[in-house]
Design a protein around this motif. Structure first.
Motif, PDB file in Angstrom:
ATOM      1  N   VAL A  34      50.702 -11.542  34.219  1.00 37.69           N
ATOM      2  CA  VAL A  34      50.908 -11.523  32.692  1.00 37.69           C
ATOM      3  C   VAL A  34      49.793 -11.321  32.031  1.00 37.69           C
ATOM      4  CG1 VAL A  34      53.467 -11.989  33.022  1.00 37.69           C
ATOM      5  CG2 VAL A  34      51.512 -13.583  32.278  1.00 37.69           C
ATOM      6  N   ALA A  35      48.755 -11.950  32.395  1.00 36.18           N
ATOM      7  CA  ALA A  35      47.413 -12.002  31.537  1.00 36.18           C
ATOM      8  C   ALA A  35      46.271 -12.555  32.305  1.00 36.18           C
ATOM      9  CB  ALA A  35      47.792 -12.852  30.444  1.00 36.18           C
ATOM     10  N   THR A  36      45.040 -12.135  31.997  1.00 35.63           N
ATOM     11  CA  THR A  36      43.965 -12.860  32.510  1.00 35.63           C
ATOM     12  C   THR A  36      43.089 -13.211  31.326  1.00 35.63           C
ATOM     13  OG1 THR A  36      42.658 -10.523  32.630  1.00 35.63           O
ATOM     14  CG2 THR A  36      44.185 -11.299  34.584  1.00 35.63           C
ATOM     15  N   ALA A  37      42.270 -13.987  31.620  1.00 34.25           N
ATOM     16  CA  ALA A  37      41.002 -14.435  30.646  1.00 34.25           C
ATOM     17  C   ALA A  37      39.832 -14.995  31.249  1.00 34.25           C
ATOM     18  CB  ALA A  37      41.823 -15.651  29.795  1.00 34.25           C
ATOM     19  N   GLY A  38      38.736 -14.939  30.451  1.00 35.20           N
ATOM     20  CA  GLY A  38      37.542 -15.147  31.205  1.00 35.20           C
ATOM     21  C   GLY A  38      36.725 -16.397  30.340  1.00 35.20           C
ATOM     22  N   ASP A  39      37.267 -16.848  29.554  1.00 42.58           N
ATOM     23  CA  ASP A  39      36.654 -17.969  28.939  1.00 42.58           C
ATOM     24  C   ASP A  39      37.824 -18.901  28.264  1.00 42.58           C
ATOM     25  OD1 ASP A  39      37.225 -17.611  25.933  1.00 42.58           O
ATOM     26  OD2 ASP A  39      36.104 -15.775  26.019  1.00 42.58           O
ATOM     27  N   GLY A  40      37.328 -20.092  28.032  1.00 42.03           N
ATOM     28  CA  GLY A  40      38.233 -21.304  27.640  1.00 42.03           C
ATOM     29  C   GLY A  40      39.182 -20.905  26.431  1.00 42.03           C
ATOM     30  N   ASP A  41      38.571 -20.805  25.308  1.00 43.94           N
ATOM     31  CA  ASP A  41      39.269 -20.402  23.999  1.00 43.94           C
ATOM     32  C   ASP A  41      40.195 -19.350  24.435  1.00 43.94           C
ATOM     33  OD1 ASP A  41      38.097 -22.375  22.472  1.00 43.94           O
ATOM     34  OD2 ASP A  41      36.286 -20.903  22.684  1.00 43.94           O
ATOM     35  N   GLN A  42      39.920 -18.141  24.941  1.00 38.96           N
ATOM     36  CA  GLN A  42      40.808 -16.840  25.208  1.00 38.96           C
ATOM     37  C   GLN A  42      41.682 -17.426  26.124  1.00 38.96           C
ATOM     38  OE1 GLN A  42      39.161 -13.755  28.096  1.00 38.96           O
ATOM     39  NE2 GLN A  42      39.213 -12.327  26.288  1.00 38.96           N
ATOM     40  N   ALA A  43      41.572 -18.201  26.954  1.00 46.64           N
ATOM     41  CA  ALA A  43      42.624 -18.847  28.018  1.00 46.64           C
ATOM     42  C   ALA A  43      43.815 -19.472  27.271  1.00 46.64           C
ATOM     43  CB  ALA A  43      42.051 -19.779  28.873  1.00 46.64           C
ATOM     44  N   VAL A  44      43.410 -20.132  26.383  1.00 44.22           N
ATOM     45  CA  VAL A  44      44.498 -20.871  25.563  1.00 44.22           C
ATOM     46  C   VAL A  44      45.253 -19.975  24.814  1.00 44.22           C
ATOM     47  CG1 VAL A  44      44.776 -22.560  23.770  1.00 44.22           C
ATOM     48  CG2 VAL A  44      43.096 -23.171  25.537  1.00 44.22           C
ATOM     49  N   ARG A  45      44.659 -18.970  24.152  1.00 49.47           N
ATOM     50  CA  ARG A  45      45.238 -18.275  23.085  1.00 49.47           C
ATOM     51  C   ARG A  45      46.277 -17.183  24.079  1.00 49.47           C
ATOM     52  NH1 ARG A  45      40.101 -17.146  21.130  1.00 49.47           N
ATOM     53  NH2 ARG A  45      40.341 -14.979  22.017  1.00 49.47           N
ATOM     54  N   ARG A  46      45.588 -16.812  24.936  1.00 47.60           N
ATOM     55  CA  ARG A  46      46.622 -15.810  25.766  1.00 47.60           C
ATOM     56  C   ARG A  46      47.610 -16.614  26.676  1.00 47.60           C
ATOM     57  NH1 ARG A  46      42.132 -11.351  28.115  1.00 47.60           N
ATOM     58  NH2 ARG A  46      41.553 -10.457  26.031  1.00 47.60           N
ATOM     59  N   ALA A  47      47.503 -17.753  27.167  1.00 52.25           N
ATOM     60  CA  ALA A  47      48.311 -18.454  27.891  1.00 52.25           C
ATOM     61  C   ALA A  47      49.696 -18.774  26.854  1.00 52.25           C
ATOM     62  CB  ALA A  47      47.787 -19.772  28.347  1.00 52.25           C
ATOM     63  N   LYS A  48      49.346 -19.264  25.740  1.00 54.09           N
ATOM     64  CA  LYS A  48      50.360 -19.527  24.510  1.00 54.09           C
ATOM     65  C   LYS A  48      51.305 -18.143  24.405  1.00 54.09           C
ATOM     66  CE  LYS A  48      47.991 -23.207  22.181  1.00 54.09           C
ATOM     67  NZ  LYS A  48      47.274 -23.961  21.245  1.00 54.09           N
ATOM     68  N   ALA A  49      50.569 -16.858  24.314  1.00 52.71           N
ATOM     69  CA  ALA A  49      51.189 -15.660  24.070  1.00 52.71           C
ATOM     70  C   ALA A  49      52.048 -15.341  25.099  1.00 52.71           C
ATOM     71  CB  ALA A  49      50.038 -14.775  23.544  1.00 52.71           C
ATOM     72  N   ALA A  50      51.428 -15.173  26.554  1.00 52.31           N
ATOM     73  CA  ALA A  50      52.154 -14.610  27.542  1.00 52.31           C
ATOM     74  C   ALA A  50      53.145 -15.769  28.220  1.00 52.31           C
ATOM     75  CB  ALA A  50      51.180 -14.203  28.641  1.00 52.31           C
ATOM     76  N   ALA A  51      52.903 -16.866  27.952  1.00 50.31           N
ATOM     77  CA  ALA A  51      53.867 -18.023  28.472  1.00 50.31           C
ATOM     78  C   ALA A  51      53.867 -17.624  30.080  1.00 50.31           C
ATOM     79  CB  ALA A  51      55.353 -18.017  27.941  1.00 50.31           C
ATOM     80  N   PRO A  52      53.018 -18.089  30.912  1.00 46.87           N
ATOM     81  CA  PRO A  52      53.190 -17.787  32.537  1.00 46.87           C
ATOM     82  C   PRO A  52      54.052 -19.086  32.910  1.00 46.87           C
ATOM     83  CG  PRO A  52      51.047 -18.464  31.858  1.00 46.87           C
ATOM     84  CD  PRO A  52      51.734 -18.292  30.614  1.00 46.87           C
ATOM     85  N   ASP A  53      54.391 -18.712  34.076  1.00 44.81           N
ATOM     86  CA  ASP A  53      55.143 -19.938  35.093  1.00 44.81           C
ATOM     87  C   ASP A  53      53.830 -20.742  35.427  1.00 44.81           C
ATOM     88  OD1 ASP A  53      57.729 -18.914  34.439  1.00 44.81           O
ATOM     89  OD2 ASP A  53      57.270 -17.370  35.928  1.00 44.81           O
ATOM     90  N   VAL A  54      52.916 -20.117  36.290  1.00 39.53           N
ATOM     91  CA  VAL A  54      51.856 -20.732  36.432  1.00 39.53           C
ATOM     92  C   VAL A  54      50.527 -20.176  35.936  1.00 39.53           C
ATOM     93  CG1 VAL A  54      50.656 -21.082  38.894  1.00 39.53           C
ATOM     94  CG2 VAL A  54      52.979 -21.016  38.985  1.00 39.53           C
ATOM     95  N   LEU A  55      49.719 -21.162  35.891  1.00 42.13           N
ATOM     96  CA  LEU A  55      48.257 -20.712  35.131  1.00 42.13           C
ATOM     97  C   LEU A  55      47.287 -20.971  36.181  1.00 42.13           C
ATOM     98  CD1 LEU A  55      46.529 -19.895  32.850  1.00 42.13           C
ATOM     99  CD2 LEU A  55      46.242 -22.308  32.325  1.00 42.13           C
ATOM    100  N   VAL A  56      46.446 -20.193  36.735  1.00 43.16           N
ATOM    101  CA  VAL A  56      45.491 -20.310  37.933  1.00 43.16           C
ATOM    102  C   VAL A  56      44.184 -20.422  37.274  1.00 43.16           C
ATOM    103  CG1 VAL A  56      44.507 -19.343  39.946  1.00 43.16           C
ATOM    104  CG2 VAL A  56      46.959 -18.869  39.723  1.00 43.16           C
ATOM    105  N   LEU A  57      43.835 -21.642  37.132  1.00 40.18           N
ATOM    106  CA  LEU A  57      42.743 -22.010  36.453  1.00 40.18           C
ATOM    107  C   LEU A  57      41.385 -22.154  36.934  1.00 40.18           C
ATOM    108  CD1 LEU A  57      41.888 -22.412  33.421  1.00 40.18           C
ATOM    109  CD2 LEU A  57      42.738 -24.739  33.837  1.00 40.18           C
ATOM    110  N   ASP A  58      40.300 -21.712  36.603  1.00 40.05           N
ATOM    111  CA  ASP A  58      39.052 -22.157  37.170  1.00 40.05           C
ATOM    112  C   ASP A  58      38.435 -23.422  36.188  1.00 40.05           C
ATOM    113  OD1 ASP A  58      36.590 -22.476  38.529  1.00 40.05           O
ATOM    114  OD2 ASP A  58      35.546 -21.036  37.419  1.00 40.05           O
ATOM    115  N   LEU A  59      37.753 -24.317  36.709  1.00 43.36           N
ATOM    116  CA  LEU A  59      37.272 -25.458  35.762  1.00 43.36           C
ATOM    117  C   LEU A  59      36.177 -25.254  34.918  1.00 43.36           C
ATOM    118  CD1 LEU A  59      37.963 -28.519  37.856  1.00 43.36           C
ATOM    119  CD2 LEU A  59      39.572 -27.504  36.112  1.00 43.36           C
TER     120      LEU A  59
END
Length: 225
Positions: A34-59
């Motif tokens: 449902v979404a991808t992201a390349g940095d931390g701030d973008q990840a938080v914004r898009r995760a809140k908007a897309a509401a995935p079941d699972v977030l596959v996350l690099d540290l």
């Protein structure tokens, strides 16, 4: 897949080729990316908007580290499960991720099939760890449980909420490190019923994730019962 509904996944990694490859593999395996992201701030914004079941996350992310992304996403929506997919197998990184709310931790050296299985199990709420790391995490649970608990407000001992017999039974098995699937098989109940018991217990105890739940259980000796 959950029934006939595909598991909704978001992939976060600062390397475009790796991020696209993981997203493509998951999509071709029947997951809904449902979404991808390349940095931390973008990840938080898009995760809140897309509401995935699972977030596959690099540290290792620019702007905001992965552990902070994990904390903010889980705090915003407890239904989101976080599977860390990292090149680092350092124990400190693993433990920090789990304390931040991650359900699982997989190394990038894992096979595509391992990743698919990890995403499915993470969506079910089962803890998923690269072999050798599960024992480390359980050991950390025990260490945390041995630390003195913070005093209740006003210095008064808070009365422990009353759990049902079944909730206590499920909590005991969670503390022993069993997955939700294993608990369901042990108690001859459905996987969904196990999830419901865990969510009810979290609510009653005013806890936020599995780390806090296991610590609570170990503090009370339920892992040895």
């Amino acid at each position: 897949m959950t029934g006939t509904t595909p598991i909704r996944v978001m992939v976060v990694d600062d390397h475009p080729m790796w991020r696209d490859a993981v997203a493509r593999d998951l999509s071709e395996s029947g997951f809904e990316v449902v979404a991808t992201a390349g940095d931390g701030d973008q990840a938080v914004r898009r995760a809140k908007a897309a509401a995935p079941d699972v977030l596959v996350l690099d540290l290792n992310l620019p702007g905001k580290p992965g552990v902070q992304v994990c904390k903010e996403v889980v705090a915003a929506d407890l239904a989101v499960r976080v599977l860390v997919l990292s090149a680092s197998g350092e124990h400190a990184d693993v433990l920090e991720a789990v304390k931040s709310g991650a359900t699982g931790y997989l190394l990038k050296s894992a096979s595509t099939e391992d990743l698919r299985d990890a995403v499915r199990r993470t969506a079910d709420g089962d803890p998923v760890f690269t072999p050798g790391l599960a024992g480390l995490v359980l050991g950390e649970y025990r260490r945390l449980a041995s630390e003195p608990a913070a005093p209740a407000a006003g210095g008064e001992e808070q009365k422990a909420p009353r759990l049902t017999e079944r909730e206590t039974e499920v909590l005991r098995l969670v503390a022993k490190g069993l997955s939700y699937k294993q608990i369901a098989e042990r108690l001859v109940i459905s996987h969904r019923t196990v999830q419901n018991h865990v969510q009810n217990t979290l609510g009653k105890l005013q806890l936020h994730n599995r780390v806090e739940l296991v610590r609570y259980a170990i503090e009370r000796g339920l892992d040895d019962a």
